[in-house]
Design a protein around this motif. Structure first.
Motif, PDB file in Angstrom:
ATOM      1  N   ASP A  89       0.827  -1.205   0.000  1.00 11.78           N
ATOM      2  CA  ASP A  89       0.000   0.000   0.000  1.00 11.78           C
ATOM      3  C   ASP A  89       0.863   1.257   0.000  1.00 11.78           C
ATOM      4  OD1 ASP A  89      -2.854   0.794   0.072  1.00 11.78           O
ATOM      5  OD2 ASP A  89      -2.286   1.813   1.929  1.00 11.78           O
ATOM      6  N   LYS A  90       1.921   1.245   0.786  1.00 15.01           N
ATOM      7  CA  LYS A  90       2.830   2.399   0.846  1.00 15.01           C
ATOM      8  C   LYS A  90       3.506   2.627  -0.506  1.00 15.01           C
ATOM      9  CE  LYS A  90       6.771   4.252   3.359  1.00 15.01           C
ATOM     10  NZ  LYS A  90       7.753   4.036   4.429  1.00 15.01           N
ATOM     11  N   HIS A  91       3.946   1.558  -1.164  1.00 13.09           N
ATOM     12  CA  HIS A  91       4.585   1.695  -2.483  1.00 13.09           C
ATOM     13  C   HIS A  91       3.611   2.273  -3.505  1.00 13.09           C
ATOM     14  CE1 HIS A  91       7.243   0.836  -5.839  1.00 13.09           C
ATOM     15  NE2 HIS A  91       6.197   0.322  -6.460  1.00 13.09           N
ATOM     16  N   LEU A  92       2.363   1.848  -3.425  1.00 14.00           N
ATOM     17  CA  LEU A  92       1.370   2.284  -4.411  1.00 14.00           C
ATOM     18  C   LEU A  92       0.837   3.689  -4.141  1.00 14.00           C
ATOM     19  CD1 LEU A  92      -0.475  -1.087  -4.892  1.00 14.00           C
ATOM     20  CD2 LEU A  92       0.859   0.152  -6.612  1.00 14.00           C
ATOM     21  N   LEU A  93       1.220   4.283  -3.027  1.00 16.48           N
ATOM     22  CA  LEU A  93       0.804   5.651  -2.734  1.00 16.48           C
ATOM     23  C   LEU A  93       1.270   6.601  -3.834  1.00 16.48           C
ATOM     24  CD1 LEU A  93      -0.499   7.650  -0.722  1.00 16.48           C
ATOM     25  CD2 LEU A  93       1.738   7.824   0.385  1.00 16.48           C
ATOM     26  N   TYR A  97       1.647   1.668 -11.129  1.00 18.92           N
ATOM     27  CA  TYR A  97       1.968   0.245 -11.262  1.00 18.92           C
ATOM     28  C   TYR A  97       3.191  -0.053 -10.398  1.00 18.92           C
ATOM     29  CZ  TYR A  97      -1.259   0.480 -15.166  1.00 18.92           C
ATOM     30  OH  TYR A  97      -2.372   0.666 -15.941  1.00 18.92           O
ATOM     31  N   LEU A  98       3.496  -1.307 -10.207  1.00 18.40           N
ATOM     32  CA  LEU A  98       4.543  -1.685  -9.261  1.00 18.40           C
ATOM     33  C   LEU A  98       5.955  -1.431  -9.751  1.00 18.40           C
ATOM     34  CD1 LEU A  98       3.015  -4.993  -7.881  1.00 18.40           C
ATOM     35  CD2 LEU A  98       3.037  -2.733  -6.813  1.00 18.40           C
ATOM     36  N   VAL A 105       4.268  -8.340 -15.606  1.00 11.62           N
ATOM     37  CA  VAL A 105       3.969  -9.613 -14.957  1.00 11.62           C
ATOM     38  C   VAL A 105       4.141  -9.515 -13.443  1.00 11.62           C
ATOM     39  CG1 VAL A 105       4.355 -11.107 -16.949  1.00 11.62           C
ATOM     40  CG2 VAL A 105       6.278 -10.526 -15.464  1.00 11.62           C
ATOM     41  N   GLY A 106       4.927  -8.563 -12.976  1.00 12.95           N
ATOM     42  CA  GLY A 106       5.036  -8.325 -11.534  1.00 12.95           C
ATOM     43  C   GLY A 106       3.694  -7.887 -10.958  1.00 12.95           C
ATOM     44  N   ASP A 107       3.032  -6.961 -11.650  1.00  8.55           N
ATOM     45  CA  ASP A 107       1.699  -6.523 -11.227  1.00  8.55           C
ATOM     46  C   ASP A 107       0.715  -7.687 -11.255  1.00  8.55           C
ATOM     47  OD1 ASP A 107       1.679  -3.363 -11.089  1.00  8.55           O
ATOM     48  OD2 ASP A 107       2.854  -3.888 -12.849  1.00  8.55           O
ATOM     49  N   LEU A 108       0.773  -8.463 -12.321  1.00 10.05           N
ATOM     50  CA  LEU A 108      -0.170  -9.572 -12.472  1.00 10.05           C
ATOM     51  C   LEU A 108       0.041 -10.645 -11.411  1.00 10.05           C
ATOM     52  CD1 LEU A 108      -0.201  -9.879 -16.352  1.00 10.05           C
ATOM     53  CD2 LEU A 108      -1.810  -8.666 -14.874  1.00 10.05           C
ATOM     54  N   THR A 133      -7.696  -0.493 -11.018  1.00 10.08           N
ATOM     55  CA  THR A 133      -7.021  -0.103 -12.262  1.00 10.08           C
ATOM     56  C   THR A 133      -6.617  -1.334 -13.063  1.00 10.08           C
ATOM     57  OG1 THR A 133      -6.184   1.932 -11.248  1.00 10.08           O
ATOM     58  CG2 THR A 133      -5.040   1.154 -13.221  1.00 10.08           C
ATOM     59  N   LEU A 134      -5.981  -2.285 -12.397  1.00 12.96           N
ATOM     60  CA  LEU A 134      -5.524  -3.491 -13.100  1.00 12.96           C
ATOM     61  C   LEU A 134      -6.682  -4.365 -13.550  1.00 12.96           C
ATOM     62  CD1 LEU A 134      -2.318  -4.829 -11.377  1.00 12.96           C
ATOM     63  CD2 LEU A 134      -2.598  -4.099 -13.719  1.00 12.96           C
TER      64      LEU A 134
END
Length: 145
Positions: A89-93, A97-98, A105-108, A133-134
């Motif tokens: 959650d902190k990274h996606l702030l 995308y990751l 494929v990391g997101d998937l 979003t994904l």
């Protein structure tokens, strides 16, 4: 085991009571989901030509495998899973995308791993936005819905 065509077979094998997926490509066998994902994905889904982007994709593939899938079967009472979800959650702030500016494929892999803990996703604002979003992305629809 599934025979995809004359050159490919896929399935699961039990090794010491642990199930592993495999993909036979001609005379070679790839073991494990990460190896198979990287073999099958196109360049864009692997992070493009940028080595740093590719490395970030690999980082998130292992995050899904080692931090989400590994603990998700224990349920939300497992502290390591809660910590992993908070870190996500902190990274996606500040990221759509990751690993890169596009879905990879990391997101998937992370999205797929979150299917086991959907109730926790609703409590994390940034992860929930990212999942929405994904899930709307053409390739994400196949994974999350």
């Amino acid at each position: 085991m599934v025979v995809l065509d004359q050159a490919f077979e896929a399935g699961e094998v039990d090794l010491h009571r642990i199930k592993y997926v495999f993909l036979k490509v001609c005379k070679e066998t790839l073991n494990g989901s990460v190896a198979i994902i990287l073999y099958l994905a196109n360049e864009e889904l692997k992070g493009g030509k940028d080595v740093l982007g590719q490395s970030r994709v690999l980082q998130w593939l292992y995050f899904a495998h080692n931090h989400l899938l590994h603990y998700a079967h224990h349920g939300m009472n497992f502290p390591q899973l809660k910590d992993a979800l908070k870190a996500l959650d902190k990274h996606l702030l500040n990221n759509t995308y990751l690993a890169t500016e596009r879905a990879t494929v990391g997101d998937l892999a992370v999205l797929s791993a979150l299917k086991n803990v959907k109730e926790a996703v609703n409590e994390l604002r940034c992860v929930k936005r990212w999942c929405t979003t994904l899930a709307a992305h053409p390739i994400g629809k196949q994974v999350y819905n």
